[in-house]
Design an enzyme around this catalytic site. Structure first.
Site, PDB file in Angstrom:
ATOM      1  N   ARG A 120      19.925  -6.951   2.842  1.00 15.69           N
ATOM      2  CA  ARG A 120      20.530  -5.748   2.293  1.00 15.69           C
ATOM      3  C   ARG A 120      21.233  -5.033   3.441  1.00 15.69           C
ATOM      4  NH1 ARG A 120      21.987  -4.318  -2.372  1.00 15.69           N
ATOM      5  NH2 ARG A 120      21.222  -2.173  -2.267  1.00 15.69           N
ATOM      6  N   GLU A 151      23.555   8.101   3.869  1.00 12.64           N
ATOM      7  CA  GLU A 151      23.218   6.680   4.019  1.00 12.64           C
ATOM      8  C   GLU A 151      23.168   6.026   2.635  1.00 12.64           C
ATOM      9  OE1 GLU A 151      19.226   4.501   5.558  1.00 12.64           O
ATOM     10  OE2 GLU A 151      20.177   5.864   6.991  1.00 12.64           O
ATOM     11  N   ARG A 158      -2.451  10.969   2.976  1.00 16.74           N
ATOM     12  CA  ARG A 158      -3.180  11.734   3.997  1.00 16.74           C
ATOM     13  C   ARG A 158      -3.741  12.987   3.353  1.00 16.74           C
ATOM     14  NH1 ARG A 158       1.087  11.678   9.004  1.00 16.74           N
ATOM     15  NH2 ARG A 158       1.326   9.419   9.179  1.00 16.74           N
ATOM     16  N   ARG A 193      19.502   9.029   1.805  1.00 15.15           N
ATOM     17  CA  ARG A 193      19.103  10.161   2.642  1.00 15.15           C
ATOM     18  C   ARG A 193      20.313  10.768   3.332  1.00 15.15           C
ATOM     19  NH1 ARG A 193      15.681   7.500   7.709  1.00 15.15           N
ATOM     20  NH2 ARG A 193      17.121   5.838   8.245  1.00 15.15           N
ATOM     21  N   TYR A 198      12.008  -7.239   9.735  1.00 19.52           N
ATOM     22  CA  TYR A 198      12.233  -5.828  10.007  1.00 19.52           C
ATOM     23  C   TYR A 198      11.265  -5.410  11.109  1.00 19.52           C
ATOM     24  CZ  TYR A 198      12.668  -0.816   9.571  1.00 19.52           C
ATOM     25  OH  TYR A 198      12.883   0.508   9.851  1.00 19.52           O
ATOM     26  N   ASP A 226      10.081  -2.354  14.067  1.00 18.46           N
ATOM     27  CA  ASP A 226      10.205  -1.065  14.726  1.00 18.46           C
ATOM     28  C   ASP A 226      10.622  -1.306  16.171  1.00 18.46           C
ATOM     29  OD1 ASP A 226       9.547   0.537  12.539  1.00 18.46           O
ATOM     30  OD2 ASP A 226       7.395   0.332  12.911  1.00 18.46           O
ATOM     31  N   ARG A 247       0.847  -1.189   0.000  1.00 14.54           N
ATOM     32  CA  ARG A 247       0.000   0.000   0.000  1.00 14.54           C
ATOM     33  C   ARG A 247       0.881   1.236   0.000  1.00 14.54           C
ATOM     34  NH1 ARG A 247      -1.129   2.656   4.859  1.00 14.54           N
ATOM     35  NH2 ARG A 247       0.093   1.902   6.626  1.00 14.54           N
TER      36      ARG A 247
END
Length: 370
Positions: free
Chosen positions: A250, A301, A177, A281, A349, A351, A173
């Site tokens: 990666r 990065e 917003r 970034r 991965y 958070d 997805r």
């Protein structure tokens, strides 16, 4: 025969540190071994001229889990930092996540209804296709303007291959917003520990024995004899000497630069979305702490191929690797005295709030069965 320690904890990142704190609080004796020369794993911050530099990439605590938020705040105080990154494409800066500010910049629209109509117009061209790759999936989700400016180049850099050669499921997805709000996260709670993440890790590991520069995999025979149980937070395939093959990752490479200016880019994070720009970034660390130092530190990065000796950051969750992971999970389930936890051991991965919650849950489960 009872051993010297109840738990040997391999790795001093968030998962290992939280688990150690919980077991210590329950009266268990723990030994943490860490192959790096510092604790904290990838949330470690290095002090450069009074600036807390997120050495292994930017980490921002965000969660809607009140239990996790109250847990970390019981150790340290968090600031009010709100993540509002920018995207740079061909010299122009755009607001992220995709919101009314972005749509105004792209299309000149002013209202949510105008933005929705423009988005539907862009997506409509691809509405009937059955996506065979990431590029087709993204075009179906967001249309050409957003895809070619913000997604294509960034994604190809991140994964090191063409978007047409990436599976469609990678991008399930694209969040939109239809409000003028540049807060990247929707979570209720957000911030960074005052003084960086090191004080949090130090508090979690307070009164826990830690051995730095100790590679468990090189000394496992002698270390295993010290404890009744092991928590392993490293790469699950490496625990088993990659006997079934290596899981793919990666990696990332960072270039840190200390600059003699007080403000380099005016924002903590700016993403560079063109494929031609080699880094993804630039992070200016002082803005995480609202710093007023006379100098600044930036980090570029760079996505990188993974090979042994580099840090594994992102699992390649394609069909081949997930099948291999299932086989390693079967082996792990047979290790009755070994627990596996954290992003590397679970090949996922995560958070930070997910990591903390899973560590708390594992500790609770262990204590129930003690």
């Amino acid at each position: 025969m009872r051993k010297e320690y109840d738990y040997l904890i391999v790795g001093s990142g968030l998962f290992g540190a939280v688990f150690a704190e919980q077991m210590k609080g329950a009266g268990k004796k723990c030994l943490v071994v860490e192959k790096r020369e510092h604790v904290g794993g990838n949330v470690y911050c290095e002090d450069i001229a009074g600036i807390q530099v997120h050495k292994y990439g930017a980490h921002i605590m965000h969660t809607s889990n009140k239990t996790v938020w109250e847990y970390v705040n019981s150790f340290v105080e968090f600031n009010r930092y709100t993540n509002s990154p920018l995207a740079c494409y061909k010299g122009e800066l755009y607001n992220l996540p995709f919101n009314m500010n972005t749509f105004k910049q792209l299309w000149g629209v002013m209202t949510p209804s105008e933005a929705k109509a423009k988005l539907e117009e862009q997506r409509g061209i691809y509405a009937e296709i059955e996506p065979a790759n990431l590029e087709e999936q993204a075009l179906k989700l967001c249309g050409e303007d957003i895809y070619f400016r913000f997604i294509k180049g960034y994604t190809e850099k991140q994964w090191g291959r063409e978007a047409t050669k990436l599976p469609s499921f990678i991008i399930k997805r694209v969040p939109f917003r239809f409000i003028y709000d540049n807060n990247y996260f929707n979570d209720i709670y957000q911030g960074i520990p005052i003084g960086g993440f090191n004080p949090l890790i130090d508090k979690l590991l307070q009164e826990v024995e830690v051995r730095l520069k100790t590679d468990y995999l090189q000394h496992r025979n002698e270390l295993d004899r010290l404890a009744n149980k092991i928590l392993f937070t490293g790469c699950v395939d490496e625990f088993f000497d990659c006997c079934l093959g290596r899981l793919e990752y990666r990696s990332l490479r960072f270039e840190h630069e200390h600059l003699q200016t007080d403000n380099y880019q005016g924002n903590a994070v700016i993403n560079y979305t063109e494929r031609e720009v080699p880094y993804t970034r630039i992070v200016e660390h002082k803005h995480f702490d609202f710093g007023t130092q006379r100098t600044t530190v930036i980090s570029r990065e760079y996505p990188d191929d993974y090979s042994p000796g580099k840090e594994p950051y992102y699992p390649v969750n394609d069909e081949v690797n997930m099948k291999l992971l299932a086989q390693y999970k079967q082996l792990a389930a047979q290790q009755l005295s070994v627990l596996f936890g954290g992003r590397l051991a679970q090949y996922a991965y995560m958070d930070m709030d997910d990591t903390i919650e899973l560590a708390l849950n594992l500790a609770e489960k262990e204590l129930i069965h003690c």
